[in-house]
Design a protein around this motif. Structure first.
Motif, PDB file in Angstrom:
ATOM      1  N   GLN A 118      17.483  -7.773  -5.580  1.00  0.00           N
ATOM      2  CA  GLN A 118      17.476  -9.094  -4.651  1.00  0.00           C
ATOM      3  C   GLN A 118      18.693  -9.802  -4.441  1.00  0.00           C
ATOM      4  O   GLN A 118      19.479 -10.230  -4.126  1.00  0.00           O
ATOM      5  CB  GLN A 118      17.085 -10.387  -4.958  1.00  0.00           C
ATOM      6  N   ARG A 119      19.560 -10.054  -6.315  1.00  0.00           N
ATOM      7  CA  ARG A 119      20.371 -10.825  -6.572  1.00  0.00           C
ATOM      8  C   ARG A 119      21.911  -9.653  -6.013  1.00  0.00           C
ATOM      9  O   ARG A 119      22.640 -10.874  -5.554  1.00  0.00           O
ATOM     10  CB  ARG A 119      20.571 -10.205  -8.186  1.00  0.00           C
ATOM     11  N   ILE A 120      21.940  -8.821  -5.623  1.00  0.00           N
ATOM     12  CA  ILE A 120      23.352  -8.572  -4.931  1.00  0.00           C
ATOM     13  C   ILE A 120      22.999  -8.858  -3.907  1.00  0.00           C
ATOM     14  O   ILE A 120      23.872  -9.083  -2.803  1.00  0.00           O
ATOM     15  CB  ILE A 120      22.685  -6.176  -4.978  1.00  0.00           C
ATOM     16  N   ALA A 121      21.602  -8.476  -3.355  1.00  0.00           N
ATOM     17  CA  ALA A 121      21.664  -8.997  -1.309  1.00  0.00           C
ATOM     18  C   ALA A 121      22.053 -10.500  -1.521  1.00  0.00           C
ATOM     19  O   ALA A 121      22.901 -11.446  -0.788  1.00  0.00           O
ATOM     20  CB  ALA A 121      20.011  -8.761  -1.196  1.00  0.00           C
ATOM     21  N   GLN A 122      22.012 -11.419  -2.877  1.00  0.00           N
ATOM     22  CA  GLN A 122      22.139 -13.180  -1.758  1.00  0.00           C
ATOM     23  C   GLN A 122      23.524 -12.709  -2.663  1.00  0.00           C
ATOM     24  O   GLN A 122      23.868 -14.309  -2.120  1.00  0.00           O
ATOM     25  CB  GLN A 122      21.645 -13.757  -3.459  1.00  0.00           C
ATOM     26  N   CYS A 123      24.648 -12.141  -2.953  1.00  0.00           N
ATOM     27  CA  CYS A 123      25.888 -11.832  -3.287  1.00  0.00           C
ATOM     28  C   CYS A 123      26.958 -11.472  -2.036  1.00  0.00           C
ATOM     29  O   CYS A 123      27.428 -11.492  -1.999  1.00  0.00           O
ATOM     30  CB  CYS A 123      26.273 -11.554  -4.658  1.00  0.00           C
ATOM     31  N   GLY A 124      25.885 -11.187  -1.348  1.00  0.00           N
ATOM     32  CA  GLY A 124      26.263 -10.368   0.055  1.00  0.00           C
ATOM     33  C   GLY A 124      26.554  -8.487   0.312  1.00  0.00           C
ATOM     34  O   GLY A 124      26.932  -8.740   0.812  1.00  0.00           O
TER      35      GLY A 124
END
Ligand code: PGA
Length: 260
Positions: A118-124
């Motif tokens: 999720q963190r990877i996705a949140q960072c774009g």
């Protein structure tokens, strides 16, 4: 896929570092996927040199590391947290809060793995993922038979990987058996892949990854599915490639190649 064959490790590291620099120059807040192991050391050294001597600014960059051993604390000298701090992060200006490395000591691995994705996705998403390759053909710790659509999860290391990595530990029994690793699917989601490999111990794995069939027995072969993958090798790691002349012809001709 582009294959770049270099005369030695030093040149391989410089060519790979130039790709990182291009990405950061184009997008100063780029998200970089980092790899550990002995192969990317030269690439990190070159980036540190560029930061210290040529004002390479990494202050807006975010990073995600591929993997970490399970059971090693952050300050364990063989942990990937320690490796990254020693060889890279303490020498450059990436803000502490922008650095992400899987936890090897969480009390809840499934929840952590989900959070990491999720963190990877949140960072774009990851703009550029740096990759090494194991002698068993793995990328990150995606050992043979890993699903080619796998996501971040716990993996059991193969005997070959444990043997390969035993050189870093006092005793073979000290090498962790488990790791937390981005999946092959996670890696393929990165916008750009750069794989580095050096030495004759990698020649077979590189030939299988670049020219062999797509197979979960060599998870690095999954990079064949990626639209923007560059494989940067030295002479020894290139030794078993059958299409070498073709790669060299393309690389040499590139400035003059027709552009669409
Ligand atoms: P190495 O590891 O660079 O230490 O050979 C590569 C890998 O296992 O991915």
């Amino acid at each position: 896929m582009e294959v770049v064959i270099n005369r030695d490790y030093e040149q391989m590291s410089k060519v790979a570092s130039q790709i990182v620099v291009e990405v950061v120059n184009t997008k100063p807040n780029a998200v970089l996927g980092m790899a550990t192991g002995s192969t990317p050391l030269g690439l990190y050294q070159e980036l540190v040199r560029l930061h210290k001597e040529e004002q390479l600014d990494l202050s807006r960059v975010t990073t995600f590391n591929l993997d970490e051993y399970v059971g090693l604390r952050m300050d364990h000298p063989q942990s990937y947290h320690y490796f990254m701090r020693e060889h890279f992060f303490q020498h450059v200006n990436i803000p502490r809060q922008n650095i992400n490395i899987p936890s090897g000591t969480t009390s809840n691995y499934p929840a952590f793995c989900e959070w990491y994705e999720q963190r990877i996705a949140q960072c774009g998403g990851i703009d550029l993922q740096i990759l090494g390759i194991g002698s068993d053909g793995h990328i990150a710790f995606n050992e043979p038979t890993s699903s080619l659509s796998s996501r971040t999860r716990l993996k059991t290391l193969s005997k070959q990987t444990i043997d390969d990595n035993a050189r870093f530990f006092e005793r073979r029994e000290d090498v962790p058996v488990y790791a937390i690793t981005m999946g092959v699917g996670t890696i393929l989601d990165a916008r750009k892949l750069v794989m580095v490999a050096s030495g004759k111990a990698k020649a077979k794995a590189i030939a299988q990854a670049v020219e062999g069939p797509l197979t979960s027995m060599v998870t690095a072969s999954a990079i064949q599915l990626h639209r923007d993958a560059t494989v940067i090798v030295d002479e020894q790691a290139a030794a078993e490639l059958t299409m070498r002349d073709y790669y060299e012809f393309i690389y040499a001709a590139e400035p003059a190649a027709p552009r669409s």
